[in-house]
Design a protein around this motif. Structure first.
Motif, PDB file in Angstrom:
ATOM      1  N   VAL A 168       0.867  -1.176   0.000  1.00 58.73           N
ATOM      2  CA  VAL A 168       0.000   0.000   0.000  1.00 58.73           C
ATOM      3  C   VAL A 168       0.902   1.224   0.000  1.00 58.73           C
ATOM      4  N   ILE A 169       0.744   2.059  -1.024  1.00 61.75           N
ATOM      5  CA  ILE A 169       1.645   3.199  -1.234  1.00 61.75           C
ATOM      6  C   ILE A 169       0.833   4.484  -1.258  1.00 61.75           C
ATOM      7  N   LEU A 170       1.230   5.451  -0.448  1.00 64.76           N
ATOM      8  CA  LEU A 170       0.599   6.773  -0.425  1.00 64.76           C
ATOM      9  C   LEU A 170       1.618   7.819  -0.831  1.00 64.76           C
ATOM     10  N   LYS A 171       1.165   8.799  -1.611  1.00 70.24           N
ATOM     11  CA  LYS A 171       2.026   9.933  -1.968  1.00 70.24           C
ATOM     12  C   LYS A 171       1.324  11.215  -1.569  1.00 70.24           C
ATOM     13  N   THR A 172       2.037  12.090  -0.841  1.00 70.58           N
ATOM     14  CA  THR A 172       1.410  13.333  -0.414  1.00 70.58           C
ATOM     15  C   THR A 172       2.400  14.484  -0.350  1.00 70.58           C
ATOM     16  N   ILE A 173       1.911  15.685  -0.701  1.00 67.08           N
ATOM     17  CA  ILE A 173       2.693  16.909  -0.571  1.00 67.08           C
ATOM     18  C   ILE A 173       2.128  17.767   0.564  1.00 67.08           C
ATOM     19  N   ARG A 174       1.223  17.194   1.369  1.00 70.41           N
ATOM     20  CA  ARG A 174       0.486  17.988   2.346  1.00 70.41           C
ATOM     21  C   ARG A 174       0.740  17.591   3.795  1.00 70.41           C
ATOM     22  N   VAL A 175       1.796  16.837   4.036  1.00 66.88           N
ATOM     23  CA  VAL A 175       2.120  16.397   5.385  1.00 66.88           C
ATOM     24  C   VAL A 175       3.593  16.684   5.670  1.00 66.88           C
ATOM     25  N   SER A 176       3.885  17.164   6.871  1.00 67.18           N
ATOM     26  CA  SER A 176       5.272  17.410   7.258  1.00 67.18           C
ATOM     27  C   SER A 176       5.825  16.220   8.044  1.00 67.18           C
ATOM     28  N   MET A 177       7.129  16.200   8.207  1.00 64.70           N
ATOM     29  CA  MET A 177       7.789  15.135   8.957  1.00 64.70           C
ATOM     30  C   MET A 177       7.302  15.061  10.405  1.00 64.70           C
ATOM     31  N   ALA A 178       6.825  16.187  10.928  1.00 66.18           N
ATOM     32  CA  ALA A 178       6.408  16.238  12.334  1.00 66.18           C
ATOM     33  C   ALA A 178       5.236  15.319  12.639  1.00 66.18           C
ATOM     34  N   LEU A 179       4.490  14.899  11.629  1.00 62.08           N
ATOM     35  CA  LEU A 179       3.325  14.048  11.840  1.00 62.08           C
ATOM     36  C   LEU A 179       3.655  12.555  11.764  1.00 62.08           C
ATOM     37  N   PRO A 181       6.008  10.441  13.541  1.00 59.13           N
ATOM     38  CA  PRO A 181       6.359   9.519  14.633  1.00 59.13           C
ATOM     39  C   PRO A 181       5.264   8.537  15.020  1.00 59.13           C
ATOM     40  N   SER A 182       4.022   9.007  15.171  1.00 61.45           N
ATOM     41  CA  SER A 182       2.947   8.099  15.588  1.00 61.45           C
ATOM     42  C   SER A 182       2.659   7.052  14.512  1.00 61.45           C
ATOM     43  N   LEU A 183       2.775   7.442  13.227  1.00 59.01           N
ATOM     44  CA  LEU A 183       2.560   6.475  12.149  1.00 59.01           C
ATOM     45  C   LEU A 183       3.656   5.419  12.144  1.00 59.01           C
ATOM     46  N   LEU A 184       4.903   5.845  12.342  1.00 60.22           N
ATOM     47  CA  LEU A 184       6.026   4.908  12.346  1.00 60.22           C
ATOM     48  C   LEU A 184       5.946   3.961  13.535  1.00 60.22           C
ATOM     49  N   GLU A 185       5.419   4.443  14.648  1.00 58.78           N
ATOM     50  CA  GLU A 185       5.253   3.578  15.817  1.00 58.78           C
ATOM     51  C   GLU A 185       4.104   2.591  15.617  1.00 58.78           C
ATOM     52  N   LYS A 186       3.020   3.053  15.022  1.00 62.89           N
ATOM     53  CA  LYS A 186       1.847   2.188  14.825  1.00 62.89           C
ATOM     54  C   LYS A 186       2.088   1.118  13.774  1.00 62.89           C
ATOM     55  N   LEU A 238      14.288  11.449  13.073  1.00 61.41           N
ATOM     56  CA  LEU A 238      13.516  10.226  12.838  1.00 61.41           C
ATOM     57  C   LEU A 238      14.413   9.082  12.358  1.00 61.41           C
ATOM     58  N   GLN A 239      15.439   9.401  11.575  1.00 62.23           N
ATOM     59  CA  GLN A 239      16.355   8.362  11.097  1.00 62.23           C
ATOM     60  C   GLN A 239      17.100   7.715  12.249  1.00 62.23           C
ATOM     61  N   ARG A 240      17.400   8.498  13.271  1.00 65.99           N
ATOM     62  CA  ARG A 240      18.059   7.920  14.454  1.00 65.99           C
ATOM     63  C   ARG A 240      17.065   7.106  15.283  1.00 65.99           C
ATOM     64  N   GLN A 241      15.839   7.597  15.348  1.00 64.09           N
ATOM     65  CA  GLN A 241      14.816   6.917  16.142  1.00 64.09           C
ATOM     66  C   GLN A 241      14.267   5.671  15.453  1.00 64.09           C
ATOM     67  N   PHE A 242      14.182   5.726  14.112  1.00 61.75           N
ATOM     68  CA  PHE A 242      13.654   4.606  13.324  1.00 61.75           C
ATOM     69  C   PHE A 242      14.660   4.256  12.220  1.00 61.75           C
TER      70      PHE A 242
END
Length: 357
Positions: A168-179, A181-186, A238-242
């Motif tokens: 499943v692939i999503l492409k977006t120009i409307r989201v920043s990196m700040a959003l 962490p929760s997705l990467l954790e989930k 994020l690269q260090r965290q994930f």
């Protein structure tokens, strides 16, 4: 009574096998029909999840098209498109071209992305259907949707296809990196492609598309480079965290070495290759086929296209961008031009050997 139970016990394996066989036959004759079996395949260890996070006019449509060539992929193009020229930061929504921001519950946007990655599409009909022409998977269901009108029936087919997809692939120009962490954790299997481009090339492309009518080159450069700086710095955290889950890709690398970078991307994302993968890459980047449109993904020579801003932008505008974007251009991996000749001589590289992202 005991005999009846014994007969039922003996019949159970036969009935189960028959039920499964009918289910398989149905899927072969109607691949997008919902399963008889109610088991819902949740994206997880089996399904590869990819988010392409990028910027307007950065080569993202080509990159998304490249990734959806993988067999069994389910691609969603700009599902947040209804939010128009806005980008979501942590607790804020900002106007893309001015970065004027206001408070916003960005948990709602995170919730939408979570639903989409889990193929919960029914309550996001318009986010999925409006940009459908950009998705091979969704377009494959359109003939069925036209033959049986009704959003619910159509979305059931699309949702089933999503559940059965290998990626499943999503492409977006409307989201920043700040959003993220929760997705990467989930989603432990989620990988993020941070697609960057030289801001001088981005701004030239936006100007040609009429996106700078109300702002001008300097204000647009300031808004873009402020966002680039924030996202690049956040991506390092994020690269260090994930580890190994955030990958920075330069559009210029894809344009100059399309086949080599395409292979690297597919290997990194563990995507399957189509039989005509290399032919597709060649035809869309190097075949000499005339460019199909401003928004199209076919380029006669993608390497030349990535450098074409050097022939179009005025030297004064380039220097204004470089002044406003001080440090960001170098951070991405490029140098400033020295004079008009240096600007227009595309045989001179503007690359810095060691990119800092």
């Amino acid at each position: 009574m005991i005999r009846g139970k014994y007969i039922l016990y003996c019949l159970c394996p036969f009935l189960t096998a028959t039920f499964i066989t009918l289910n398989v036959l149905l899927q072969r004759s109607c691949p997008y029909c919902p399963l008889f079996l109610s088991r819902e395949v949740q994206p997880g260890s089996r399904t590869k999840l990819v988010l392409v996070l990028t910027y307007l006019r950065s080569g993202s449509t080509l990159t998304g098209d490249l990734l959806q060539q993988s067999p069994g992929s389910f691609y969603m193009y700009e599902p947040l498109r209804s939010h128009n020229s806005h980008i979501f930061l942590d607790g804020q929504v900002c106007q893309t071209f001015t970065m004027n921001c206001s408070k916003y519950e960005t948990e709602k946007i995170i919730g939408v992305l979570e639903d989409l990655f889990q193929c919960r599409l029914q309550k996001h009909k318009m986010k999925v259907l409006v940009p459908r022409k950009h998705s091979l998977a969704i377009m494959s269901v359109v003939p069925f949707c036209k033959s049986r009108p009704g959003f619910d029936t159509c979305m059931t087919k699309i949702q089933t296809l999503c559940h059965r997809s290998s990626s499943v692939i999503l492409k977006t120009i409307r989201v920043s990196m700040a959003l993220l962490p929760s997705l990467l954790e989930k989603f432990p299997d989620l990988r993020v492609i941070h697609l960057l481009r030289d801001p001088r090339g981005i701004l030239d492309s936006r100007r040609r598309g009429g996106f700078l009518r109300n702002t001008g080159i300097e204000q647009s450069a300031r808004s873009l480079c402020d966002l680039l700086r924030i996202n690049i710095e956040y991506s390092k955290i994020l690269q260090r965290q994930f580890p190994d889950r955030i990958t920075t890709v330069l559009y210029e690398d894809l344009a100059e070495s399309p086949l080599e970078l395409s292979h690297k991307l597919y290997r990194h994302l563990h995507l399957e290759y189509s039989d005509n993968f290399e032919e597709w890459v060649f035809n869309h980047t190097s075949a000499g086929t005339p460019n199909n449109s401003y928004y199209g993904t076919i380029r006669s020579n993608s390497s030349q296209t990535s450098q074409s801003w050097r022939k179009r932008l005025k030297f004064e505008d380039v220097k204004a961008i470089e002044k406003t974007c001080a440090g960001v251009i170098e951070l991405i991996g490029f140098r400033n031009v020295t004079d008009k000749e240096d600007l227009q001589n595309t045989t001179r590289t503007l690359r810095i050997r060691d990119r800092k992202t």
